[in-house]
Design a protein around this motif. Structure first.
Motif, short mmCIF file in Angstrom:
data_model
loop_
_atom_site.label_atom_id
_atom_site.label_comp_id
_atom_site.label_asym_id
_atom_site.label_seq_id
_atom_site.Cartn_x
_atom_site.Cartn_y
_atom_site.Cartn_z
N HIS A 262 0.63 -1.36 0.05
CA HIS A 262 -0.06 0.02 -0.08
C HIS A 262 0.82 1.28 -0.07
O HIS A 262 0.45 2.22 -0.63
CB HIS A 262 -0.98 -0.03 1.12
CG HIS A 262 -2.07 -1.06 1.10
ND1 HIS A 262 -2.09 -2.24 0.80
CD2 HIS A 262 -3.50 -0.80 0.84
CE1 HIS A 262 -3.30 -2.61 0.83
NE2 HIS A 262 -3.91 -1.55 0.83
N ASP B 240 -7.86 -6.65 4.23
CA ASP B 240 -8.19 -5.58 3.07
C ASP B 240 -9.36 -6.15 2.38
O ASP B 240 -9.55 -7.35 2.26
CB ASP B 240 -6.92 -6.10 2.07
CG ASP B 240 -6.95 -4.95 1.25
OD1 ASP B 240 -6.29 -3.92 1.32
OD2 ASP B 240 -7.52 -5.23 0.05
N HIS C 265 -10.58 -6.10 -0.51
CA HIS C 265 -10.48 -6.85 -1.84
C HIS C 265 -9.94 -8.12 -1.64
O HIS C 265 -9.44 -8.98 -2.90
CB HIS C 265 -9.54 -6.00 -2.63
CG HIS C 265 -10.39 -4.63 -2.97
ND1 HIS C 265 -10.30 -3.51 -2.46
CD2 HIS C 265 -11.49 -4.45 -3.81
CE1 HIS C 265 -11.03 -2.44 -2.69
NE2 HIS C 265 -11.89 -3.17 -3.60
N SER D 167 -3.63 -1.43 -9.98
CA SER D 167 -4.48 -1.86 -8.77
C SER D 167 -4.82 -3.53 -8.88
O SER D 167 -4.57 -4.02 -9.81
CB SER D 167 -5.83 -1.25 -8.71
OG SER D 167 -6.78 -1.89 -9.38
N CYS D 168 -5.53 -3.90 -7.80
CA CYS D 168 -5.47 -5.45 -7.75
C CYS D 168 -6.55 -5.83 -8.47
O CYS D 168 -6.95 -7.24 -8.81
CB CYS D 168 -5.85 -5.87 -6.25
SG CYS D 168 -7.11 -5.08 -5.33
N CYS E 25 0.33 -0.61 -4.81
CA CYS E 25 -1.21 0.02 -4.89
C CYS E 25 -1.17 1.12 -5.55
O CYS E 25 -2.13 1.42 -6.29
CB CYS E 25 -1.54 0.08 -3.50
SG CYS E 25 -1.83 -1.77 -2.68
N CYS F 128 -4.17 3.66 -6.82
CA CYS F 128 -5.44 3.17 -6.63
C CYS F 128 -5.89 3.99 -5.04
O CYS F 128 -7.15 4.15 -4.97
CB CYS F 128 -5.26 1.90 -6.16
SG CYS F 128 -6.92 0.90 -5.72
N LEU F 129 -4.97 4.33 -4.10
CA LEU F 129 -5.55 4.95 -3.13
C LEU F 129 -4.27 6.09 -2.55
O LEU F 129 -3.13 5.64 -2.83
CB LEU F 129 -5.74 4.00 -1.86
CG LEU F 129 -4.55 3.45 -1.07
CD1 LEU F 129 -5.08 3.04 0.30
CD2 LEU F 129 -3.63 2.73 -1.71
N ASN G 45 -10.65 0.13 -8.44
CA ASN G 45 -12.03 -0.17 -7.94
C ASN G 45 -12.90 0.70 -7.35
O ASN G 45 -13.92 0.50 -6.92
CB ASN G 45 -11.88 -1.71 -7.07
CG ASN G 45 -10.81 -1.33 -6.23
OD1 ASN G 45 -10.60 -0.29 -5.38
ND2 ASN G 45 -9.91 -2.42 -6.11
#
Ligand code: SF4
Lengths: 469, 194
Positions: A66, A131, A133, A349-350, A410, A413-414, A432
């Protein structure tokens, strides 16, 4: 003697209950526990305070994802708090004997990408991670869900978690997908139909021939976003596609053990006649390339549609949030997104940073150049994806197009690491979540598929990918 | 042991927005701490402060009109990420109850694991509570966990809570105590499944 037909979910759940006692939730055994730097430090502290060890370190795997920078990963992390958190993970894993795929390790990457690619994620398991996801892993036919830090501590301490069995939902997609439509569009379509809370309290099983025809990567994208409609998790029964993906992976059973495992995994399916609390059926032909316009993943539409107006919303109580959301996004109710300029393109991202995603993008951009008004970030999901992309020469294609292929994490994504979308800027993103500030304070996100994102990178605008194929 | 919860009588702080996700409750950039304390300062940070960390006057937490230990919020509260930091931030700020007509699953669990009570009320009750607070910010809300009732002005209703979680909250227990007591059974299960 015929026992009651069961769904695959019920079979998996029931076979993992260590104890079911009157007045208590089920104590569910956890086969695999993934850990990352953000949601684990307080849990390790809890163990220390109680003076206990990790219950079974062979069922526990950690990685740093992250907070990590996606440039110059060999240098110490610049930002002090991020560095401290990653160092704390290092220290904790060492002290408690947990395997860690740290920065620089050839297996490092986003936790939900490395589990499957290392063969740590297998059919029939129960899998948790601090997490949301974690639902991604369900693509292999297991029960996988995200948990909070107190629960991380529970699992570390006891390899179990206390849980009530959720309700079951079956989502069936039948038929063939049209040109330019990929698995990300399927899940964005479903969420736009049932809303960001439409599956709260449920565990979803995805089925139907359209799902069956998807690759493992594509299935993971769908299961990944189950949480975005509130579901506890989502799974897909394993089949030959699953077994072929797993075969030969680092930690998967090998040789005879693999053949034996496959025989067991084949039993993991829903019995004829089993019932669900809710069933939804969609036709693949109705799905088009999708895009979100608002600040939750349920606010999505076909890329050619126009944004609804407040008056068109069914539910009056939604209207305040709707107005707030469009104001944040700087968009007019009733307008179209098609043709709107974007400033950033984030492919990562995942949800969409596996090798197949990068191949989709490379296919579209090969021999083309990005538009001058956009900055394009391509962030592989793991070191292994990065290595594979380079081995296939995708990095050269990206470079020639003016994209930047960075190191795994990550990323944007964030807004937790160095990669942030600046305030007020529009980013078309394969991640997402389009929440306010998710990609950086005041950033504005359009969620879409890797194909749509690649198309926007070339044109500099929100584009119907079918027109560039 | 956690703080025990029985009855709470307090004024409420209304945020009439639906789908409040955990990125709003506590933005990701504040998740870098390695302890549980201090998150209250950044609760709803991007709604509460501008880019120069000056309080935004319109936001309810910056208004002296509203105060109290009960947060009243729109439907689907706490959706999004699993970060327990959201529950820690709300608790650390001083809230002990969140009232909404719908909560996201993981948030609800996280709240309960930290002594923060999520009270699920009907849409109608929620609307009346928002109205009552708008009319009179000093309206008191009473949450009685033992009898599972919530009242606001002259409206009152029963709320559901799982019996096990209720016992935990009322006594300050947490899940880990129960799971640790199953140690032998878990060891046996683990051995049989490896
Ligand atoms: S890529 Fe995004 S959604 Fe996935 S684990 Fe990282 S922060 Fe969470």
């Amino acid at each position: 003697m015929n026992s009651k037909p069961k769904t695959i979910f019920e079979k998996l759940w029931d076979s993992h209950v260590v104890k079911r006692a009157e007045g208590y939730p089920d104590a569910l055994f956890i086969d695999r526990h993934f850990i990352h730097e953000v949601t684990s430090p307080q849990a390790f502290d809890g163990l220390r305070k109680r003076g206990i060890q990790v219950f079974n370190t062979s069922r526990t795997t950690a990685t740093a994802d992250h907070n990590v920078p996606t440039k110059d990963q060999h240098l110490p992390i610049k930002e002090e708090l991020s560095r401290h958190q990653v160092e704390t993970l290092r220290k904790n894993c060492k002290e408690f004997g947990v395997d860690l795929y740290d920065l620089g390790h050839p297996y490092q990457g986003i936790v939900h990408i490395i589990g499957p690619e290392l063969g740590l994620t297998l059919p029939g398991m129960t899998i948790v991670c601090g997490d949301s996801h974690t639902s991604t892993h369900g693509a292999f036919g297991n029960i996988a869900f995200g948990i909070g830090t107190s629960e991380v501590e529970q699992v570390m301490a006891t390899q179990c978690i206390l849980q009530y069995k959720p309700k079951t939902m079956r989502i069936e997609i039948n038929g063939k997908l049209g040109k330019g439509v990929v698995s990300k569009d399927i899940i964005l379509y479903i969420i736009s139909k049932i809303s960001a809370s439409g599956a709260t309290g449920f565990f979803v099983e995805y089925a139907g021939d359209c799902i069956r025809n998807l690759s493992m990567e594509a299935r993971m994208t769908i299961c990944n976003m189950s949480i975005e409609m509130g579901a506890r998790g989502g799974l897909i029964a394993p089949d030959e596609t699953t077994f072929n993906y797993i075969k030969g992976r680092k930690f998967a059973p090998q040789g005879e053990a693999f053949e034996h495992a496959v025989q067991e995994w084949k039993k993991l399916k829903t019995d004829e006649g089993a019932t669900y609390d809710q069933v939804l059926v969609y036709d693949a032909a109705d799905i088009a390339p999708m895009i979100t316009y608002g600040t939750n993943p349920g606010m999505g539409m076909k890329v050619t549609d126009r944004i609804p107006t407040a008056e068109e919303l069914k539910n009056i109580s939604e209207q305040t949030s709707f107005k707030k959301s469009l104001e944040y996004m700087g968009l007019e109710p009733g307008s179209q997104l098609l043709g709107k300029n974007v400033d950033y393109v984030f492919i990562g991202s995942c949800t969409n940073a596996r090798i197949e995603d990068l191949r989709l993008v490379a296919d579209i951009v090969k021999g083309k150049k990005k538009a001058s008004n956009v900055e394009v970030w391509v962030i592989p999901g793991s070191k292994q994806v990065e290595a594979q992309a380079k081995a296939e020469g995708l990095d050269k294609i990206f470079e020639a197009a003016g994209f930047e292929l960075r190191s795994p994490g990550c990323s944007a994504c964030l807004g937790m690491n160095e990669d942030k979308v600046p305030a007020g800027k529009y980013c078309i993103s394969t991640s997402n979540r389009n929440f306010e500030g998710r990609q950086g304070p005041k950033s504005r996100t359009f969620l879409a598929s890797p194909l749509s994102a690649a198309a926007a990178a070339i044109t500099g605008k929100v584009t119907d990918v079918r027109e560039v194929l | 042991m956690k703080e025990k919860f029985t009855t709470l009588k307090s004024t409420g702080v209304p945020i009439q927005v639906e789908n409040i996700d955990t990125d709003q409750i506590i933005p990701a950039r504040f998740l870098k701490a390695t302890t549980r304390e201090g998150f209250g300062d950044n609760l709803f940070c991007d709604w509460r402060y501008d880019g120069n960390r000056q309080p935004i006057k319109d936001f309810v937490l910056n208004q002296s009109t509203y105060s109290g230990k009960i947060l009243v919020a729109g439907k689907n509260f706490g959706c999004g990420s699993s970060r327990e930091h959201a529950a820690w931030a709300i608790y650390d700020f001083g809230f002990r109850v969140v009232v909404s007509s719908f909560f996201a699953d993981i948030f609800k669990n996280n709240a309960l694991n930290n002594g923060l009570l999520p009270v699920v009320v009907s849409d109608d009750f929620l609307k009346k509570t928002f109205d009552a607070l708008a009319k009179n910010p000093k309206t008191e809300i009473t949450v009685d966990l033992e009898n599972q009732t919530i009242s606001c002005g002259d409206v009152k209703e029963k709320f559901e809570i799982n019996a096990y979680k209720k016992t935990c909250l009322m006594n300050g227990y947490d899940d880990i105590d129960y799971l640790l007591s199953l140690n032998n059974e878990i060891r046996a299960f683990d051995a049989a499944h490896s």
